[in-house]
Design a protein around this motif. Structure first.
Motif, mmCIF file in Angstrom:
data_model
loop_
_atom_site.group_PDB
_atom_site.id
_atom_site.type_symbol
_atom_site.label_atom_id
_atom_site.label_comp_id
_atom_site.label_asym_id
_atom_site.label_seq_id
_atom_site.Cartn_x
_atom_site.Cartn_y
_atom_site.Cartn_z
ATOM 1 N N ARG A 140 -9.783 -13.122 1.284
ATOM 2 C CA ARG A 140 -9.351 -12.111 0.228
ATOM 3 C C ARG A 140 -8.247 -12.354 -1.293
ATOM 4 O O ARG A 140 -8.845 -11.344 -1.484
ATOM 5 C CB ARG A 140 -7.454 -11.455 1.165
ATOM 6 C CG ARG A 140 -8.276 -10.926 2.423
ATOM 7 C CD ARG A 140 -6.991 -10.406 3.066
ATOM 8 N NE ARG A 140 -7.321 -9.815 4.896
ATOM 9 C CZ ARG A 140 -7.030 -10.200 5.311
ATOM 10 N NH1 ARG A 140 -7.151 -11.673 6.033
ATOM 11 N NH2 ARG A 140 -7.656 -10.163 6.483
ATOM 12 N N MET A 141 -9.109 -13.722 -2.276
ATOM 13 C CA MET A 141 -9.057 -13.779 -3.021
ATOM 14 C C MET A 141 -10.423 -14.271 -3.350
ATOM 15 O O MET A 141 -10.946 -14.525 -2.894
ATOM 16 C CB MET A 141 -7.875 -15.157 -3.080
ATOM 17 C CG MET A 141 -6.546 -14.733 -3.060
ATOM 18 S SD MET A 141 -6.081 -16.271 -2.961
ATOM 19 C CE MET A 141 -6.097 -16.856 -4.943
ATOM 20 N N LYS A 142 -10.713 -13.877 -4.645
ATOM 21 C CA LYS A 142 -11.201 -13.793 -5.576
ATOM 22 C C LYS A 142 -11.792 -14.363 -6.352
ATOM 23 O O LYS A 142 -10.760 -14.460 -7.853
ATOM 24 C CB LYS A 142 -12.611 -12.944 -5.845
ATOM 25 C CG LYS A 142 -12.315 -12.010 -6.217
ATOM 26 C CD LYS A 142 -13.148 -11.245 -7.016
ATOM 27 C CE LYS A 142 -12.816 -9.669 -7.795
ATOM 28 N NZ LYS A 142 -14.057 -9.054 -8.197
ATOM 29 N N THR A 143 -11.587 -15.858 -7.677
ATOM 30 C CA THR A 143 -12.014 -16.046 -9.012
ATOM 31 C C THR A 143 -13.639 -14.852 -10.033
ATOM 32 O O THR A 143 -14.457 -15.023 -8.849
ATOM 33 C CB THR A 143 -12.116 -17.268 -8.642
ATOM 34 O OG1 THR A 143 -13.812 -17.935 -8.668
ATOM 35 C CG2 THR A 143 -11.145 -18.173 -7.839
ATOM 36 N N ARG A 144 -13.073 -15.443 -10.495
ATOM 37 C CA ARG A 144 -14.275 -15.082 -11.952
ATOM 38 C C ARG A 144 -15.093 -16.463 -11.721
ATOM 39 O O ARG A 144 -15.838 -15.947 -11.687
ATOM 40 C CB ARG A 144 -13.963 -15.212 -13.432
ATOM 41 C CG ARG A 144 -15.054 -14.820 -14.528
ATOM 42 C CD ARG A 144 -13.971 -14.462 -14.967
ATOM 43 N NE ARG A 144 -12.322 -14.483 -15.764
ATOM 44 C CZ ARG A 144 -12.153 -13.398 -16.537
ATOM 45 N NH1 ARG A 144 -13.701 -12.167 -16.276
ATOM 46 N NH2 ARG A 144 -11.163 -12.917 -16.940
ATOM 47 N N ASP A 145 -15.964 -16.935 -11.870
ATOM 48 C CA ASP A 145 -16.486 -18.352 -10.757
ATOM 49 C C ASP A 145 -17.648 -17.820 -9.930
ATOM 50 O O ASP A 145 -18.328 -17.544 -10.252
ATOM 51 C CB ASP A 145 -16.313 -19.163 -10.631
ATOM 52 C CG ASP A 145 -15.614 -20.311 -11.948
ATOM 53 O OD1 ASP A 145 -15.959 -19.843 -12.729
ATOM 54 O OD2 ASP A 145 -14.817 -21.195 -11.355
ATOM 55 N N MET A 146 -16.931 -17.068 -8.787
ATOM 56 C CA MET A 146 -17.547 -17.242 -7.838
ATOM 57 C C MET A 146 -17.959 -14.968 -7.392
ATOM 58 O O MET A 146 -18.630 -14.842 -7.030
ATOM 59 C CB MET A 146 -16.642 -16.689 -6.491
ATOM 60 C CG MET A 146 -16.322 -18.278 -5.571
ATOM 61 S SD MET A 146 -17.790 -18.674 -5.455
ATOM 62 C CE MET A 146 -18.463 -18.048 -4.044
ATOM 63 N N GLU A 147 -17.365 -14.609 -8.514
ATOM 64 C CA GLU A 147 -17.852 -13.324 -8.544
ATOM 65 C C GLU A 147 -19.553 -12.420 -8.952
ATOM 66 O O GLU A 147 -19.894 -11.684 -8.162
ATOM 67 C CB GLU A 147 -17.243 -12.334 -10.068
ATOM 68 C CG GLU A 147 -15.798 -12.030 -10.276
ATOM 69 C CD GLU A 147 -15.568 -11.251 -11.218
ATOM 70 O OE1 GLU A 147 -16.063 -11.229 -12.235
ATOM 71 O OE2 GLU A 147 -14.666 -10.858 -11.008
ATOM 72 N N PRO A 148 -20.317 -13.811 -9.096
ATOM 73 C CA PRO A 148 -21.402 -13.231 -8.823
ATOM 74 C C PRO A 148 -22.315 -12.952 -7.582
ATOM 75 O O PRO A 148 -23.206 -13.317 -7.232
ATOM 76 C CB PRO A 148 -22.031 -14.408 -10.409
ATOM 77 C CG PRO A 148 -21.255 -14.929 -10.939
ATOM 78 C CD PRO A 148 -19.790 -14.799 -10.170
ATOM 79 N N PHE A 149 -21.894 -14.047 -6.444
ATOM 80 C CA PHE A 149 -22.090 -13.995 -5.798
ATOM 81 C C PHE A 149 -21.436 -13.662 -4.210
ATOM 82 O O PHE A 149 -21.785 -13.637 -3.231
ATOM 83 C CB PHE A 149 -21.652 -15.688 -5.247
ATOM 84 C CG PHE A 149 -22.280 -16.879 -6.398
ATOM 85 C CD1 PHE A 149 -24.131 -16.952 -5.773
ATOM 86 C CD2 PHE A 149 -21.490 -17.867 -7.229
ATOM 87 C CE1 PHE A 149 -24.244 -17.982 -7.000
ATOM 88 C CE2 PHE A 149 -21.833 -17.884 -7.904
ATOM 89 C CZ PHE A 149 -23.341 -18.501 -8.009
ATOM 90 N N ILE A 150 -20.809 -12.930 -5.246
ATOM 91 C CA ILE A 150 -19.808 -11.977 -4.104
ATOM 92 C C ILE A 150 -20.646 -10.091 -3.182
ATOM 93 O O ILE A 150 -20.767 -9.626 -5.060
ATOM 94 C CB ILE A 150 -18.345 -11.040 -4.517
ATOM 95 C CG1 ILE A 150 -17.508 -12.709 -4.632
ATOM 96 C CG2 ILE A 150 -17.123 -10.392 -3.600
ATOM 97 C CD1 ILE A 150 -15.923 -12.589 -4.883
#
Length: 228
Positions: free
Chosen positions: A44-54
């Protein structure tokens, strides 16, 4: 047990059935198999780094990873890791659910396992008698395996990391976006990565699977171990 691992079973049972982005390239495993393993279920958390993979966020707040991008990164990581002498590839994991998958991966590919607590100085202390000297290291979670990431970065060893939606990329050279907490998800990812490495080395035909099935990669913990 850490809170992240206490939620693993709930991640795996909430199988995503919504359509994923379509592609003309065949996935390494059938889409239903990958979805049922929950490799696309994040946190339920996301980081800026992972945004392209979501891919999207579910109504219950869980972020969903794009399995096409997971598939692509497994292929890229396998090509990269296949270039190294097998014993020069180390796999570090402190998560209980990753112990068995990492161990089986190492048995199949000839990599060096570092399972359980990562001893400080294992990579960086030249005076430590049990020091290892890999040329690349794979970690199951850059946050849980922070000591391994820190030391590998310090001595210039490339790092391949399994990353969920809540991970950051600091110190990591190549990421594989995946559920890195779920029991079945970790088994599937490590099995797929092992299979692709063997294929890239020419040790396994492209239309064949390893003799060791995915089920053997899956962690089999007692209730006491799960509650630890």
């Amino acid at each position: 047990m850490a809170e992240d691992e206490s939620n693993e079973n709930s991640f795996e049972t909430n199988v995503e059935t919504s359509p994923e982005p379509t592609t003309t390239e065949e996935l390494l495993l059938p889409r239903d198999t990958m979805l049922s393993a929950g490799i696309h279920i994040g946190t339920r958390m996301k980081t800026r780094d992972m945004e392209p993979f979501i891919y999207r966020v579910r109504p219950d707040g869980l972020f969903v990873l794009d399995i096409q991008k997971t598939d692509e990164r497994i292929r890229v990581a396998a090509k990269f890791l296949a270039r190294f002498e097998p014993a020069k590839v180390a796999v570090a994991t402190s998560r209980l659910y990753a112990h068995e998958p990492a161990t089986k991966f190492c048995e199949l590919t000839g990599a060096t396992p570092v399972v359980g607590r990562f001893i400080p100085g294992l990579l960086s202390n030249t005076l430590y008698a049990k020091r290892i000297d890999p040329e690349v290291i794979v970690v199951s979670d850059p946050r849980a395996d922070a000591q391994a990431v820190k030391e590998a970065s310090k001595v210039g060893i490339p790092i391949v990391a399994l990353c969920s939606t809540d991970n950051e990329f600091a110190g990591v050279d190549l990421i594989i976006p995946t559920n890195n907490k779920g029991r079945r998800a970790l088994a599937v990812i490590f099995w797929l990565l092992a299979r692709q490495i063997l294929r890239e080395r020419g040790e396994l035909p492209v239309d064949k699977d390893p003799a060791v099935p995915i089920e053997d990669f899956e962690a089999k913990l007692s209730r006491d171990e799960e509650d630890t």
